[in-house]
Design a protein around this motif. Structure first.
Motif, PDB file in Angstrom:
ATOM      1  N   ALA A  37       0.813  -1.218   0.000  1.00  0.00           N
ATOM      2  CA  ALA A  37       0.000   0.000   0.000  1.00  0.00           C
ATOM      3  C   ALA A  37       0.844   1.264   0.000  1.00  0.00           C
ATOM      4  N   GLY A  38       2.158   1.110   0.093  1.00  0.00           N
ATOM      5  CA  GLY A  38       3.006   2.298   0.091  1.00  0.00           C
ATOM      6  C   GLY A  38       4.322   2.015   0.762  1.00  0.00           C
ATOM      7  N   ALA A  39       5.355   2.727   0.329  1.00  0.00           N
ATOM      8  CA  ALA A  39       6.691   2.451   0.831  1.00  0.00           C
ATOM      9  C   ALA A  39       6.798   2.668   2.326  1.00  0.00           C
ATOM     10  N   ALA A  40       5.965   3.500   2.894  1.00  0.00           N
ATOM     11  CA  ALA A  40       6.071   3.785   4.328  1.00  0.00           C
ATOM     12  C   ALA A  40       5.617   2.618   5.175  1.00  0.00           C
ATOM     13  N   GLU A  80      15.910 -21.411  -0.954  1.00  0.00           N
ATOM     14  CA  GLU A  80      15.705 -20.686  -2.208  1.00  0.00           C
ATOM     15  C   GLU A  80      14.821 -19.453  -1.997  1.00  0.00           C
ATOM     16  N   THR A  81      13.799 -19.595  -1.181  1.00  0.00           N
ATOM     17  CA  THR A  81      12.922 -18.460  -0.896  1.00  0.00           C
ATOM     18  C   THR A  81      13.685 -17.342  -0.205  1.00  0.00           C
ATOM     19  N   VAL A  82      14.446 -17.688   0.842  1.00  0.00           N
ATOM     20  CA  VAL A  82      15.200 -16.670   1.568  1.00  0.00           C
ATOM     21  C   VAL A  82      16.195 -15.982   0.649  1.00  0.00           C
ATOM     22  N   ASP A  83      16.886 -16.753  -0.179  1.00  0.00           N
ATOM     23  CA  ASP A  83      17.871 -16.168  -1.097  1.00  0.00           C
ATOM     24  C   ASP A  83      17.189 -15.250  -2.103  1.00  0.00           C
ATOM     25  N   ARG A  84      16.071 -15.700  -2.665  1.00  0.00           N
ATOM     26  CA  ARG A  84      15.365 -14.883  -3.661  1.00  0.00           C
ATOM     27  C   ARG A  84      14.903 -13.559  -3.071  1.00  0.00           C
ATOM     28  N   VAL A  85      14.307 -13.620  -1.881  1.00  0.00           N
ATOM     29  CA  VAL A  85      13.782 -12.390  -1.284  1.00  0.00           C
ATOM     30  C   VAL A  85      14.916 -11.466  -0.860  1.00  0.00           C
ATOM     31  N   HIS A  86      16.015 -12.025  -0.340  1.00  0.00           N
ATOM     32  CA  HIS A  86      17.183 -11.192  -0.040  1.00  0.00           C
ATOM     33  C   HIS A  86      17.610 -10.411  -1.278  1.00  0.00           C
ATOM     34  N   ARG A  87      17.646 -11.077  -2.434  1.00  0.00           N
ATOM     35  CA  ARG A  87      18.093 -10.429  -3.659  1.00  0.00           C
ATOM     36  C   ARG A  87      17.104  -9.363  -4.123  1.00  0.00           C
ATOM     37  N   GLU A  88      15.808  -9.648  -3.984  1.00  0.00           N
ATOM     38  CA  GLU A  88      14.808  -8.660  -4.388  1.00  0.00           C
ATOM     39  C   GLU A  88      14.837  -7.435  -3.472  1.00  0.00           C
ATOM     40  N   VAL A  89      15.038  -7.682  -2.173  1.00  0.00           N
ATOM     41  CA  VAL A  89      15.127  -6.573  -1.235  1.00  0.00           C
ATOM     42  C   VAL A  89      16.365  -5.720  -1.536  1.00  0.00           C
ATOM     43  N   ALA A 120      15.982  -1.999  -2.623  1.00  0.00           N
ATOM     44  CA  ALA A 120      16.169  -1.225  -1.390  1.00  0.00           C
ATOM     45  C   ALA A 120      14.852  -1.131  -0.631  1.00  0.00           C
ATOM     46  N   ILE A 121      14.258  -2.300  -0.364  1.00  0.00           N
ATOM     47  CA  ILE A 121      12.913  -2.381   0.198  1.00  0.00           C
ATOM     48  C   ILE A 121      12.991  -2.511   1.719  1.00  0.00           C
ATOM     49  N   SER A 122      12.262  -1.664   2.409  1.00  0.00           N
ATOM     50  CA  SER A 122      12.241  -1.711   3.871  1.00  0.00           C
ATOM     51  C   SER A 122      11.159  -2.685   4.352  1.00  0.00           C
ATOM     52  N   ALA A 123      11.183  -2.950   5.643  1.00  0.00           N
ATOM     53  CA  ALA A 123      10.274  -3.962   6.184  1.00  0.00           C
ATOM     54  C   ALA A 123       9.750  -3.537   7.545  1.00  0.00           C
ATOM     55  N   SER A 145      12.699  -4.898   9.803  1.00  0.00           N
ATOM     56  CA  SER A 145      12.970  -6.319   9.982  1.00  0.00           C
ATOM     57  C   SER A 145      13.485  -6.907   8.668  1.00  0.00           C
ATOM     58  N   SER A 146      13.521  -8.235   8.585  1.00  0.00           N
ATOM     59  CA  SER A 146      14.016  -8.908   7.380  1.00  0.00           C
ATOM     60  C   SER A 146      12.870  -9.584   6.641  1.00  0.00           C
ATOM     61  N   LEU A 147      12.560  -9.058   5.459  1.00  0.00           N
ATOM     62  CA  LEU A 147      11.537  -9.693   4.630  1.00  0.00           C
ATOM     63  C   LEU A 147      11.931 -11.112   4.263  1.00  0.00           C
ATOM     64  N   ALA A 148      13.218 -11.336   4.006  1.00  0.00           N
ATOM     65  CA  ALA A 148      13.676 -12.651   3.574  1.00  0.00           C
ATOM     66  C   ALA A 148      13.520 -13.680   4.686  1.00  0.00           C
ATOM     67  N   VAL A 149      13.945 -13.321   5.878  1.00  0.00           N
ATOM     68  CA  VAL A 149      13.843 -14.253   7.006  1.00  0.00           C
ATOM     69  C   VAL A 149      12.378 -14.558   7.316  1.00  0.00           C
ATOM     70  N   MET A 150      11.550 -13.531   7.301  1.00  0.00           N
ATOM     71  CA  MET A 150      10.132 -13.757   7.585  1.00  0.00           C
ATOM     72  C   MET A 150       9.482 -14.608   6.496  1.00  0.00           C
ATOM     73  N   ALA A 151       9.879 -14.409   5.248  1.00  0.00           N
ATOM     74  CA  ALA A 151       9.377 -15.271   4.177  1.00  0.00           C
ATOM     75  C   ALA A 151       9.799 -16.711   4.405  1.00  0.00           C
ATOM     76  N   GLY A 152      11.037 -16.900   4.902  1.00  0.00           N
ATOM     77  CA  GLY A 152      11.522 -18.243   5.182  1.00  0.00           C
ATOM     78  C   GLY A 152      10.753 -18.918   6.296  1.00  0.00           C
ATOM     79  N   VAL A 153      10.416 -18.174   7.346  1.00  0.00           N
ATOM     80  CA  VAL A 153       9.629 -18.747   8.443  1.00  0.00           C
ATOM     81  C   VAL A 153       8.253 -19.156   7.947  1.00  0.00           C
TER      82      VAL A 153
END
Length: 470
Positions: free
Chosen positions: A22-25, A89-98, A102-105, A332-340
């Protein structure tokens, strides 16, 4: 490779938009309800198809989900797990996309908490993805309204993750720590442990704090029975359940406890540095009719700066999302949360009860083989009362009873087991009633990527080494 169009930066357009939500904020996995690319398995990580559970090769196929070194038989999941390949693979992919975007979480990750809560038998407002068990235990004990002279009743087999925050409460607030000495081995029943706690309760006792299972011996203290004891005496129940997530198919509501901290990186095989924190946030008369204890989210950037929060619920509906306050801790970490989220979905796909049955079945088989070789008195883990068993097995590996005090010899056996047989287990030491010195044991973890032949292999190898070492 995603089937969606890639931008020049290498980020999936659908995934990138999904992250932005819904927005970068307010970016975060939890803010995006309709963007599966920002979530666990899709796209970029293919969920493996498993055969029917009744298939003879079913658990071999489950084993293939993991990327453990095939040259090593790893049976120390009680220390650390290994994420499935698709989770990595999910954690690696999301780390790369973030990184590319430059995506915040800044989020309280409601969707991740919802998936995890579904698997643990509680509600999203009661579940936090913490850093690990120690983090969860510290947040629980620091958040309780304990005062000078209040007693915490605990055991002599606790982990530092619980002992340290209890010590802080003692040294900072004058809280008294009182310990129950736990018997070990196969001669106890669940009622025996409950009686030990019951006898130790005084008018000053405010909380029961105990590990289930105990990480040293693999004794699954009877959580629901101890929670009922706490309820009957108006006490707060706090469980160091480091080994519960991913091993046991427990329904947290049914346990009746007030708090439970566990690991998401051990038996649950999530990304490193992740844990599960359960906070009872409603009164369910069937499981725990007692009022909710006073509790403060001491580590939070989501707690209101002004105005406070509503009074805690006195019924079956929460008054506010207390887990959200604890989950909101800055970026926080989008990649780690995606992995969980993804690893919880893997467990749900396999079936948590099916996993529990498999790992406990292997543990029971291991204990029977140990009894055949070393005798039942070598076991520090119960085997005959099903209420006390788990997938951790500790036993004395040497044939001379005097060697139970020889920590160096036990450590040498474990080192040789890895070097000469390619098997990883660990040592364990703990106080034993009637013994002036701690006993030294070995601890074996049986998990969903193990088979019966793995159990036989570790028993044969330890037996051979124990004979060779005299």
């Amino acid at each position: 490779m995603s089937r969606h169009t890639r931008t020049r930066s290498g980020v999936s357009r659908r995934g990138f938009v999904g992250f932005l939500g819904a927005g970068a904020a307010s970016v975060g996995i939890g803010t995006v309800g309709a963007a599966p690319a920002a979530h666990a398995a899709a796209p970029g990580a293919t969920a493996a198809t498993l055969p029917a559970p009744s298939s003879p090769g079913y658990w071999r196929e489950v084993e293939r989900l993991f990327m453990l070194d095939k040259d090593i038989l790893f049976m120390n999941v009680g220390t650390v797990g290994s994420p499935p390949r698709e989770v990595v693979e999910t954690v690696d992919r999301v780390h790369r996309e973030v990184a590319a975007g430059a995506i915040s979480a800044y989020s309280d990750f409601p969707d991740v908490r919802a998936v995890a809560a579904r698997g643990y038998g509680c509600d999203p407002d009661e579940l936090v993805i913490s850093h690990n068990t120690s983090d969860g235990m510290s947040k629980i004990l620091a958040g309780l309204a304990l005062e000078e002279g209040d007693e915490i009743l605990t055991t002599n087999h606790e982990h530092s993750g619980g002992n340290v925050p209890m010590a802080v409460a003692r040294d900072r607030h004058g809280v008294v720590i009182k310990r129950v000495a736990l018997p070990v081995g196969n001669r106890q029943r669940a009622e025996d442990y409950v009686e030990l706690f019951r006898r130790a309760i005084t008018s000053r006792t405010k909380a029961l704090v105990f590990s289930a299972p105990t990480y040293k011996t693999g004794t699954m203290l009877p959580i629901a029975m101890l929670a009922k004891l706490a309820q009957d005496h108006g006490l707060i129940s706090v469980v160091d359940g480091a080994h519960i997530p991913g091993m046991m198919a427990y329904d947290f509501h049914e346990l009746g406890v007030d708090f439970l901290a566990g690991s998401a990186a051990k038996w649950q095989c999530g990304p490193g540095g992740t844990g599960i924190l359960y906070i009872r946030n409603k009164v369910l008369a069937r499981y725990n009719p007692n009022p909710l204890p006073e509790f403060w989210p001491v580590v939070s950037s989501g707690y209101p700066a002004e105005g406070g929060v509503p009074p805690r619920s006195d019924g079956p509906t929460e008054s506010y999302d207390i887990a959200s306050d604890l989950q909101t801790v800055g970026n926080s970490s989008l990649a780690v949360m995606a992995g969980v989220r993804h690893v919880c979905e893997v467990w749900d796909r396999i079936g948590r009860q099916r996993i529990q049955d498999h790992v406990l079945g292997l543990s029971a088989y291991l204990k029977e083989l140990i009894v055949e070789r070393w005798g039942v008195d070598s076991l520090y883990s119960p085997k005959d009362d099903p209420r006390l068993v788990c997938a951790l097995t500790s036993f004395a590996p040497f044939r001379d009873p005097r060697d139970v005090h020889d920590g160096q010899k036990t450590a040498t056996l474990v080192a040789r087991l890895k070097d000469e047989h390619g098997i990883v287990i660990r040592t364990s030491d703990f106080p034993v009633i009637g013994s002036a010195r701690s006993h030294q044991a070995v601890r074996v973890s049986t998990h969903l990527f193990h088979q019966k032949e793995d159990v036989e292999r570790v028993v044969d190898a330890v037996w051979e080494l124990s004979g060779d070492m005299g």
